[in-house]
Design a protein around this motif. Structure first.
Motif, short mmCIF file in Angstrom:
data_model
loop_
_atom_site.label_atom_id
_atom_site.label_comp_id
_atom_site.label_asym_id
_atom_site.label_seq_id
_atom_site.Cartn_x
_atom_site.Cartn_y
_atom_site.Cartn_z
N ARG A 1 71.51 124.09 48.30
CA ARG A 1 70.20 123.81 48.46
C ARG A 1 69.37 123.57 46.85
O ARG A 1 68.62 122.50 46.99
CB ARG A 1 69.37 125.01 49.00
N GLN A 2 69.85 124.31 45.92
CA GLN A 2 69.05 124.13 44.83
C GLN A 2 69.45 122.66 44.27
O GLN A 2 68.62 122.06 43.31
CB GLN A 2 69.76 125.35 43.80
N ALA A 3 70.92 122.44 44.23
CA ALA A 3 71.33 121.26 43.83
C ALA A 3 70.73 120.17 44.46
O ALA A 3 70.28 119.05 43.68
CB ALA A 3 72.75 121.19 43.97
N VAL A 4 70.55 120.02 45.73
CA VAL A 4 69.75 118.94 46.39
C VAL A 4 68.50 118.85 46.13
O VAL A 4 67.89 117.78 45.73
CB VAL A 4 69.97 119.31 47.80
N LEU A 5 67.78 119.99 45.89
CA LEU A 5 66.43 119.82 45.38
C LEU A 5 66.11 119.33 44.05
O LEU A 5 65.12 118.41 43.53
CB LEU A 5 65.66 121.37 45.46
#
Length: 82
Positions: free
Chosen positions: A12-16
């Motif tokens: 999730r953090q990588a996508v954001l």
């Protein structure tokens, strides 16, 4: 913390962060830019149009780098050792 929760949070953090970087690189659309129309046309056509350079190079197959040994190489090594 559960392992899968940790993975999910990392993804999730990588996508954001990726979306944030893309917006920073591309920028936000101008008022006169009809992004909705371009997006709809892209979705209808089945994907983005390739630039001329990409179309010229699309007939070449990419060189694939082999990582490790093949099953035949492993079996041949085992036969020599045994």
């Amino acid at each position: 913390m559960n392992f899968f929760t940790w993975i999910r949070d990392g993804v999730r953090q990588a996508v954001l962060l990726g979306v944030t970087d893309a917006v920073a690189d591309i920028g936000t659309p101008r008022e006169d830019d009809d992004i909705k129309h371009r997006l709809l046309e892209t979705l209808r056509s089945g994907g983005p149009a390739l630039p001329l350079d990409a179309e010229a190079n699309s007939h070449r197959s990419p060189q694939r780098k082999k990582l490790g040994r093949s099953l035949e190489q492993i079996q041949a090594g085992a036969a020599k050792a045994g």
